[in-house]
Design an enzyme around this catalytic site. Structure first.
Site, PDB file in Angstrom:
ATOM      1  N   GLY A   1     -56.585 -12.481 -26.270  1.00  0.00           N
ATOM      2  CA  GLY A   1     -56.039 -12.988 -27.747  1.00  0.00           C
ATOM      3  C   GLY A   1     -56.534 -14.373 -27.838  1.00  0.00           C
ATOM      4  CG  ASP A   2     -54.723 -17.172 -28.406  1.00  0.00           C
ATOM      5  OD1 ASP A   2     -54.179 -17.123 -29.703  1.00  0.00           O
ATOM      6  OD2 ASP A   2     -54.178 -17.372 -27.428  1.00  0.00           O
TER       7      ASP A   2
ATOM      8  CE  LYS B   1     -56.971 -10.857 -32.532  1.00  0.00           C
ATOM      9  NZ  LYS B   1     -56.832 -11.934 -31.455  1.00  0.00           N
TER      10      LYS B   1
ATOM     11  N   GLY C   1     -50.806 -15.306 -33.854  1.00  0.00           N
ATOM     12  CA  GLY C   1     -50.704 -16.751 -34.954  1.00  0.00           C
ATOM     13  C   GLY C   1     -52.239 -16.962 -35.024  1.00  0.00           C
ATOM     14  CG  HIS C   2     -54.300 -15.463 -37.805  1.00  0.00           C
ATOM     15  ND1 HIS C   2     -54.134 -14.096 -37.305  1.00  0.00           N
ATOM     16  CD2 HIS C   2     -54.122 -15.347 -38.926  1.00  0.00           C
ATOM     17  CE1 HIS C   2     -53.398 -13.503 -38.079  1.00  0.00           C
ATOM     18  NE2 HIS C   2     -53.281 -14.075 -39.397  1.00  0.00           N
TER      19      HIS C   2
ATOM     20  CD  GLN D   1     -50.292  -9.893 -29.924  1.00  0.00           C
ATOM     21  OE1 GLN D   1     -50.166  -8.624 -30.428  1.00  0.00           O
ATOM     22  NE2 GLN D   1     -49.833 -10.670 -30.770  1.00  0.00           N
TER      23      GLN D   1
ATOM     24  CB  THR E   1     -45.793 -21.020 -28.054  1.00  0.00           C
ATOM     25  OG1 THR E   1     -47.105 -20.956 -27.697  1.00  0.00           O
ATOM     26  CG2 THR E   1     -45.166 -19.688 -28.255  1.00  0.00           C
TER      27      THR E   1
ATOM     28  CG  LEU F   1     -72.823 -20.457 -29.384  1.00  0.00           C
ATOM     29  CD1 LEU F   1     -72.367 -19.704 -28.262  1.00  0.00           C
ATOM     30  CD2 LEU F   1     -73.816 -20.238 -30.141  1.00  0.00           C
TER      31      LEU F   1
HETATM   32  P1  IMP Z   1     -45.034 -11.527 -26.116  1.00  0.00           P
HETATM   33  O1  IMP Z   1     -46.154 -10.795 -26.984  1.00  0.00           O
HETATM   34  O2  IMP Z   1     -44.165 -12.746 -26.968  1.00  0.00           O
HETATM   35  O3  IMP Z   1     -43.963 -10.523 -25.591  1.00  0.00           O
HETATM   36  O4  IMP Z   1     -45.533 -12.405 -24.689  1.00  0.00           O
HETATM   37  C1  IMP Z   1     -46.459 -11.415 -24.074  1.00  0.00           C
HETATM   38  C2  IMP Z   1     -47.745 -12.103 -23.346  1.00  0.00           C
HETATM   39  O5  IMP Z   1     -48.781 -12.302 -24.335  1.00  0.00           O
HETATM   40  C3  IMP Z   1     -47.669 -13.530 -23.050  1.00  0.00           C
HETATM   41  O6  IMP Z   1     -48.445 -13.785 -22.023  1.00  0.00           O
HETATM   42  C4  IMP Z   1     -48.170 -14.213 -24.388  1.00  0.00           C
HETATM   43  O7  IMP Z   1     -48.625 -15.539 -24.316  1.00  0.00           O
HETATM   44  C5  IMP Z   1     -49.012 -13.241 -24.913  1.00  0.00           C
HETATM   45  N1  IMP Z   1     -49.460 -13.296 -26.187  1.00  0.00           N
HETATM   46  C6  IMP Z   1     -48.433 -12.769 -27.258  1.00  0.00           C
HETATM   47  N2  IMP Z   1     -49.213 -12.896 -28.383  1.00  0.00           N
HETATM   48  C7  IMP Z   1     -50.236 -13.413 -28.266  1.00  0.00           C
HETATM   49  C8  IMP Z   1     -51.359 -14.042 -29.179  1.00  0.00           C
HETATM   50  O8  IMP Z   1     -51.205 -13.797 -30.312  1.00  0.00           O
HETATM   51  N3  IMP Z   1     -52.242 -14.760 -28.442  1.00  0.00           N
HETATM   52  C9  IMP Z   1     -52.439 -14.935 -27.234  1.00  0.00           C
HETATM   53  N4  IMP Z   1     -51.234 -14.650 -26.105  1.00  0.00           N
HETATM   54  C10 IMP Z   1     -50.487 -13.855 -26.821  1.00  0.00           C
END
Ligand code: IMP
Length: 424
Positions: free
Chosen positions: A16-17, A20, A44-45, A225, A302, A333
């Site tokens: 994730g992150d 995208k 979150g983007h 994600q 967060t 990059l």
């Molecule tokens: P949840 O989706 O809130 O249940 O979190 C489960 C795991 O996925 C945790 O490690 C979060 O930090 C990670 N996670 C959920 N959404 C994102 C995202 O958009 N980017 C990165 N990590 C994510």
């Protein structure tokens, strides 16, 4: 010959992150519709367009282009968050067409409370975003969820809350010892208001997407994600509760899999992870701090500091196997610019055995020691607009990724702005 298929999917190849949002925003300029297919406001983007920087959680990035945006049935929605997001978007003069699939499940206040309580009782073992994601998807599977279509009809909503609320209250109070600050009545009042507000947006997204694809319209499916947070194929249990893989588009929107023509894999030039779970190429200490600061690696949702590490080819290889990328976009990059040398994990050593792919078992991933290839670093001027203008070492870095996966790099992002994207 029928019309050329025009379903394009944007997928995160790591944890994730990956950036995208920026690539979706870039690609959505040409698309007719941008649709999300999974996840919730855990995503979150940040999208920067001209003087505006907007953080989005529910709405697809295409809103910045005033495109029609659609939220498919596989997405779960916190309507309070969506309401705020729409206000923000409207305050900067954007008026997107919005379709919400009535089948989308609602994140209710008890889902947030249960997510927080569950994490606390486990010492934050997963490190979730505490947005109620796991509990909401769990209720959907248990057939104890409330769908968007239920919000619109007062009687149905009232009946659902009466049926579900007492059990949730009991669990929160008796199992977790929590005091809750909402009642069945207060929830009904607020959510029936939200139901009325969003009623005009409810449309069968599956039907509309298929109809538009038939007409040859270009539809961009925006994943949230990343591959290794997939509930089945990620580092379980350190995963999210949905399916961020390209296959998730079919079930999350409600379209046949053969409607997708392009799968764009988004690869951050290094690796990051938020929350707990294995991370083979993770860096520690000053090197990690410097990379985190330079890449501004703090969560959009967060605010948590992201863990950072080197690029990991076994992960990317496996992501390609799972998603079938037709092309890659390399992001950030520029963050690696100025480093003398870079390391790239090309294989893993697991108890003396060399492996090229990401193992299926999380406990095996925990034992994986990266086998690094050290490559020369590069310095970008910040003015590069074409692939040919990149320094040789940067091109070599991109080539290493391309050749390891056998997938062409089509886009390279060298800065946060929309125009800092090189088309290869
Ligand atoms: P949840 O989706 O809130 O249940 O979190 C489960 C795991 O996925 C945790 O490690 C979060 O930090 C990670 N996670 C959920 N959404 C994102 C995202 O958009 N980017 C990165 N990590 C994510």
């Amino acid at each position: 010959m029928g019309l050329e298929l025009t379903g394009i999917v944007v997928i995160g190849t790591q944890f994730g992150d990956e950036g995208k949002g920026k690539i979706t925003d870039f690609l959505s300029e040409k698309a007719d519709i941008v649709a999300r297919f999974q996840g919730g406001n855990n995503a979150g983007h940040t999208v920067k367009v001209a003087e505006h920087t907007v953080k989005l959680h529910h709405l697809p990035s295409g809103v910045m282009h005033n495109k029609t945006v659609m939220i498919g049935a596989g997405v779960i929605i916190d309507p309070k968050v969506l309401e705020e997001e729409l206000k923000t978007i409207e305050s900067i003069g954007k008026k997107p067409g919005l379709f919400i699939d009535p089948r989308c499940h609602i994140i209710m206040p008890w889902h947030n409370a249960l997510d927080i309580a569950g994490e606390e009782s486990n010492n934050g073992s997963i490190g979730t975003t505490k947005r109620g994601i796991g509990p909401c998807y769990a209720d959907k599977c248990l057939r104890k969820g409330i769908r968007f279509e239920d919000l619109v009809y007062e009687r149905r909503l009232e009946e659902a809350i009466e049926r579900i609320f007492p059990e949730k209250k009991k669990i929160l109070e008796k199992v977790y010892g929590k005091k809750i600050d909402f009642s069945a009545e207060s929830v009904f009042k607020e959510y029936s208001r939200l139901g009325k507000k969003f009623a005009p947006f409810l449309k069968d997204v599956s039907f509309h997407v298929c109809a538009q694809l038939e007409k040859g319209k270009e539809i961009l499916f925006e994943g949230a994600q990343g591959t290794f947070l997939d509930n089945d194929f990620g580092t379980y249990p350190y995963v999210t509760s949905s399916h961020p893989l390209s296959g998730g588009v079919a079930t999350g929107i409600g379209i046949p899999i053969n409607k997708i023509s392009r799968v764009v894999g988004i690869v951050k030039a290094y690796t990051t992870r938020v929350g707990n779970g294995p991370f083979p190429t993770e860096l520690q200490g000053k090197q990690a701090d410097d990379l985190r600061e330079k890449g501004e690696e703090f969560g959009t949702t967060t605010g948590r500091a992201r863990r950072v590490g080197w690029l990991d080819i076994p992960m990317l290889r496996t992501a390609h196997r799972l998603n079938g990328f037709t092309e890659l976009a390399i992001t950030k990059l520029d963050v690696l610019s100025g480093m003398k040398e870079l390391k790239v994990a090309v294989e893993y050593d697991i108890g003396g055995k060399i492996v090229k792919n990401f193992p299926y078992s999380t406990s095996t991933v925990e034992k994986a020691k990266p086998v690094y290839k050290t490559v020369k670093g590069f310095t970008l001027s910040g003015k590069e607009k074409k692939f040919s203008e990149l320094p040789k070492e940067a091109k070599d870095y991109l080539k290493l990724i391309e050749e390891s996966l056998g997938v062409p790099v089509k886009f390279v992002s060298v800065g946060p702005e929309r125009n800092e994207t090189i088309i290869c």
